[in-house]
Scaffold this active site. Structure first.
Site, PDB file in Angstrom:
ATOM      1  N   HIS A  17       0.843  -1.207   0.000  1.00 30.73           N
ATOM      2  CA  HIS A  17       0.000   0.000   0.000  1.00 30.73           C
ATOM      3  C   HIS A  17       0.872   1.249   0.000  1.00 30.73           C
ATOM      4  O   HIS A  17       0.627   2.201  -0.750  1.00 30.73           O
ATOM      5  CB  HIS A  17      -0.890   0.057   1.243  1.00 30.73           C
ATOM      6  N   LYS A  41     -15.754  -7.910   4.710  1.00 27.43           N
ATOM      7  CA  LYS A  41     -14.671  -8.410   5.567  1.00 27.43           C
ATOM      8  C   LYS A  41     -14.878  -7.962   7.005  1.00 27.43           C
ATOM      9  O   LYS A  41     -15.401  -6.880   7.269  1.00 27.43           O
ATOM     10  CB  LYS A  41     -13.316  -7.882   5.081  1.00 27.43           C
ATOM     11  N   ARG A  90      -1.851  -5.898  -8.470  1.00 24.92           N
ATOM     12  CA  ARG A  90      -0.852  -6.905  -8.158  1.00 24.92           C
ATOM     13  C   ARG A  90      -0.796  -7.996  -9.207  1.00 24.92           C
ATOM     14  O   ARG A  90       0.258  -8.555  -9.479  1.00 24.92           O
ATOM     15  CB  ARG A  90      -1.150  -7.539  -6.793  1.00 24.92           C
ATOM     16  N   SER A 127      -3.622  -7.351   2.733  1.00 22.92           N
ATOM     17  CA  SER A 127      -3.890  -7.255   4.169  1.00 22.92           C
ATOM     18  C   SER A 127      -4.416  -8.574   4.705  1.00 22.92           C
ATOM     19  O   SER A 127      -4.057  -9.001   5.807  1.00 22.92           O
ATOM     20  CB  SER A 127      -4.893  -6.136   4.456  1.00 22.92           C
TER      21      SER A 127
END
Length: 164
Positions: A17, A41, A90, A127
């Site tokens: 990040h 989440k 990513r 994360s």
């Protein structure tokens, strides 16, 4: 002034990040890190804790500010005068998801999405992965800032103690 938003849940903020935020800070006059809730989440840290962590690790960038974000991302962008958002990619799977989101966001508001390829050193980081590895006793040092690692370790120990 060119203002962009770097959105995310940042639960917790990772070196990946920070790579994207730092690179955006060199390209734009102002970067607003929008810390949002991911309803899909269960958060490990409160929004206030995540904001404080990010403010600490982005302090070297005078053109970065961190704000809580609720509701539609495009509404946040419009409210803050940002005509674009910066998203890190990513892998191809990120692109597929982010492309459809960017198209919807543009249709809703005209806000553009700029994609930045992640540094290969961080291309596998998320994360969720950090939390999973740390919860199972794995070493995530170097993947999150040191003070984030300390808070992560403490929070996971508190959760473990409650469940025992």
């Amino acid at each position: 002034m060119t203002r962009v938003v770097c959105p995310g849940s940042f639960d917790p903020v990772t070196e990946g990040h920070l790579d994207i935020i730092g690179r955006a800070a060199t390209l734009f006059d102002e970067v607003i890190v929008g810390v949002g809730k991911n309803v899909g989440k269960r958060a490990l840290f409160t929004a206030e804790e995540r904001i404080a962590m990010i403010r600490k690790v982005t302090g070297e960038y005078p053109n970065v500010r961190v704000e809580a974000m609720d509701g539609l991302l495009v509404d946040f962008c419009v409210q803050h005068g940002a005509r674009a958002m910066v998203k890190g990619l990513r892998a191809v799977s990120d692109y597929e998801y982010e492309l459809t989101m960017s198209q919807m966001n543009h249709r809703l508001s005209g806000v553009e999405t700029l994609f930045v390829a992640s540094d290969p050193e961080y291309s596998y980081l998320s994360s969720s992965l950090i939390k999973e590895v740390a919860a199972l006793g794995g070493d995530v040092s170097g993947l999150v800032p040191d003070h984030v690692l300390a808070q992560l370790t403490t929070r996971l120990a508190e959760r473990k103690a409650k469940s025992d």
